[in-house]
Write an enzyme that holds these catalytic residues in place. Structure first.
Site, PDB file in Angstrom:
ATOM      1  N   LYS A  52       0.845  -1.202   0.000  1.00 14.21           N
ATOM      2  CA  LYS A  52       0.000   0.000   0.000  1.00 14.21           C
ATOM      3  C   LYS A  52       0.881   1.253   0.000  1.00 14.21           C
ATOM      4  O   LYS A  52       0.612   2.218  -0.705  1.00 14.21           O
ATOM      5  CB  LYS A  52      -0.971  -0.024   1.196  1.00 14.21           C
ATOM      6  CG  LYS A  52      -2.087  -1.048   0.976  1.00 14.21           C
ATOM      7  CD  LYS A  52      -2.945  -1.321   2.202  1.00 14.21           C
ATOM      8  CE  LYS A  52      -3.868  -2.505   1.906  1.00 14.21           C
ATOM      9  NZ  LYS A  52      -4.752  -2.869   3.011  1.00 14.21           N
ATOM     10  N   GLN A  96      -5.031  -1.647   9.145  1.00 11.09           N
ATOM     11  CA  GLN A  96      -4.887  -2.971   8.538  1.00 11.09           C
ATOM     12  C   GLN A  96      -5.516  -4.038   9.437  1.00 11.09           C
ATOM     13  O   GLN A  96      -5.283  -4.069  10.640  1.00 11.09           O
ATOM     14  CB  GLN A  96      -3.397  -3.270   8.282  1.00 11.09           C
ATOM     15  CG  GLN A  96      -3.129  -4.541   7.509  1.00 11.09           C
ATOM     16  CD  GLN A  96      -3.660  -4.527   6.080  1.00 11.09           C
ATOM     17  OE1 GLN A  96      -3.817  -3.481   5.467  1.00 11.09           O
ATOM     18  NE2 GLN A  96      -3.965  -5.689   5.545  1.00 11.09           N
ATOM     19  N   ASP A 119     -11.276   2.526   3.284  1.00 14.64           N
ATOM     20  CA  ASP A 119     -11.520   1.085   3.127  1.00 14.64           C
ATOM     21  C   ASP A 119     -12.992   0.807   2.806  1.00 14.64           C
ATOM     22  O   ASP A 119     -13.334  -0.277   2.328  1.00 14.64           O
ATOM     23  CB  ASP A 119     -11.184   0.348   4.438  1.00 14.64           C
ATOM     24  CG  ASP A 119      -9.889  -0.437   4.351  1.00 14.64           C
ATOM     25  OD1 ASP A 119      -9.558  -0.914   3.255  1.00 14.64           O
ATOM     26  OD2 ASP A 119      -9.230  -0.569   5.393  1.00 14.64           O
TER      27      ASP A 119
HETATM   28  N1  GUN Z   1      -6.856  -7.047   5.506  1.00 20.67           N
HETATM   29  C1  GUN Z   1      -7.073  -7.799   4.413  1.00 20.67           C
HETATM   30  N2  GUN Z   1      -7.648  -7.058   3.442  1.00 20.67           N
HETATM   31  C2  GUN Z   1      -7.795  -5.814   3.944  1.00 20.67           C
HETATM   32  C3  GUN Z   1      -8.309  -4.597   3.410  1.00 20.67           C
HETATM   33  O1  GUN Z   1      -8.783  -4.498   2.273  1.00 20.67           O
HETATM   34  N3  GUN Z   1      -8.274  -3.524   4.261  1.00 20.67           N
HETATM   35  C4  GUN Z   1      -7.777  -3.603   5.514  1.00 20.67           C
HETATM   36  N4  GUN Z   1      -7.797  -2.502   6.248  1.00 20.67           N
HETATM   37  N5  GUN Z   1      -7.291  -4.715   6.033  1.00 20.67           N
HETATM   38  C5  GUN Z   1      -7.293  -5.812   5.241  1.00 20.67           C
END
Ligand code: GUN
Length: 284
Positions: A52, A96, A119
């Site tokens: 990211k 996350q 998100d």
């Molecule tokens: N963990 C696995 N996929 C995601 C996601 O799309 N966003 C977040 N914040 N955590 C994750």
């Protein structure tokens, strides 16, 4: 043999578009900034967060990283979120998941300001999607819609079947396909006649988290198959999806590979949400 839907190429295309839009904002004196919070040191999460941050660099989005120890309390995490909610220089906040067991994920998601919920997990974002007003959409299903559009898959009037009803993929996927005028069926572990329903799909989207669960016998000749799953094949370094690719590609018209299909689209969708967050906050 099915045509491959190249998620790597399409995600780069999308990221390049975000990069251009972010550069245009910068010319107006507006910067885009994402705050990324990682609690603990889960190896998969560490890789995702790293990717990211790399995508932020690529698109010209500033990233502020908060790597907190496993022992961080819920109270400390909520306090950090409050600070970031009140910081005008931060446009998007991403925590996350999964979080350590002693922290209530739902409480954390709800604490993020809906204006910074890149998100798309906050109940406000989910509600906006349901009633069709502007807001943040969960990045993976948003990425799937882009894959379909950019691969010229007709959604209007199509019979779309989704296998999996998670809050992150299955449910928002259904809402988005509905918005594109598809006829939507969502299947799950209690669905009767799963194979029959899948076999009637023009667009078949699988997000159940079970390796190679769907094979070619579930696929209608010429259908588009989108595989959201990703698993490591035991004892190897290879990856596979929820779909048994070898048999499905013989029947499908178009299909996403794993890796290189849906995966890269999630981060591209996140970058676009960060850009959108900055625009919304500046009234653009
Ligand atoms: N963990 C696995 N996929 C995601 C996601 O799309 N966003 C977040 N914040 N955590 C994750």
């Amino acid at each position: 043999m099915a045509e491959l839907i190249d998620g790597k190429r399409i995600s780069t295309e999308l990221k390049d578009e975000v990069k251009a839009k972010v550069a245009a904002l910068k010319e107006k004196g507006i910067e885009v900034t994402l705050a990324v919070i990682l609690v603990g040191n889960d190896p998969a999460s560490t890789v995702y967060v790293g990717n990211k941050k790399k995508a932020c660099e690529y698109t010209g989005i500033n990233s502020k990283s908060f790597e907190l120890p496993e022992e961080t309390t819920e109270e400390e995490l909520l306090k950090l979120i409050d600070e970031l909610n009140n910081d005008d220089s931060v446009n998007g906040i991403l925590v996350q998941l999964p979080l350590p067991k002693h922290i209530d994920e739902d409480k954390v998601i709800r604490r993020i300001s809906p204006d910074k919920d890149v998100d798309g997990f906050h109940p406000e974002s989910v509600g906006r999607l349901s009633i069709g007003v502007r807001g943040f959409v969960s990045c993976t299903p948003a990425g799937v819609i882009e894959l379909l559009k950019r691969s010229n898959v007709e959604m209007d009037g199509a019979n779309a079947v989704i296998v999996g009803r998670s809050n992150i993929v299955g449910k928002p996927m259904g809402m988005l396909l509905l918005r594109e005028n598809a006829t939507v069926t969502i299947c799950h572990s209690h669905t009767k006649n799963l194979k029959e329903i899948c076999k009637a799909a023009d667009i078949l989207i699988i997000a159940i988290g079970q390796p190679k669960f769907i094979d070619g016998s579930f696929v209608k000749e010429g259908a588009t198959v989108i595989d959201v799953g990703i698993h490591r094949i035991e004892g190897t370094k290879k990856l596979c999806g929820d779909v048994e690719f070898e048999s499905a590609e013989k029947v499908a018209g178009k299909i996403t590979p794993v890796p290189g299909g849906v995966g890269p689209m999630t981060i591209a969708g996140l970058m676009n949400n960060c850009y959108e967050a900055a625009c919304m906050q500046k009234g653009l």
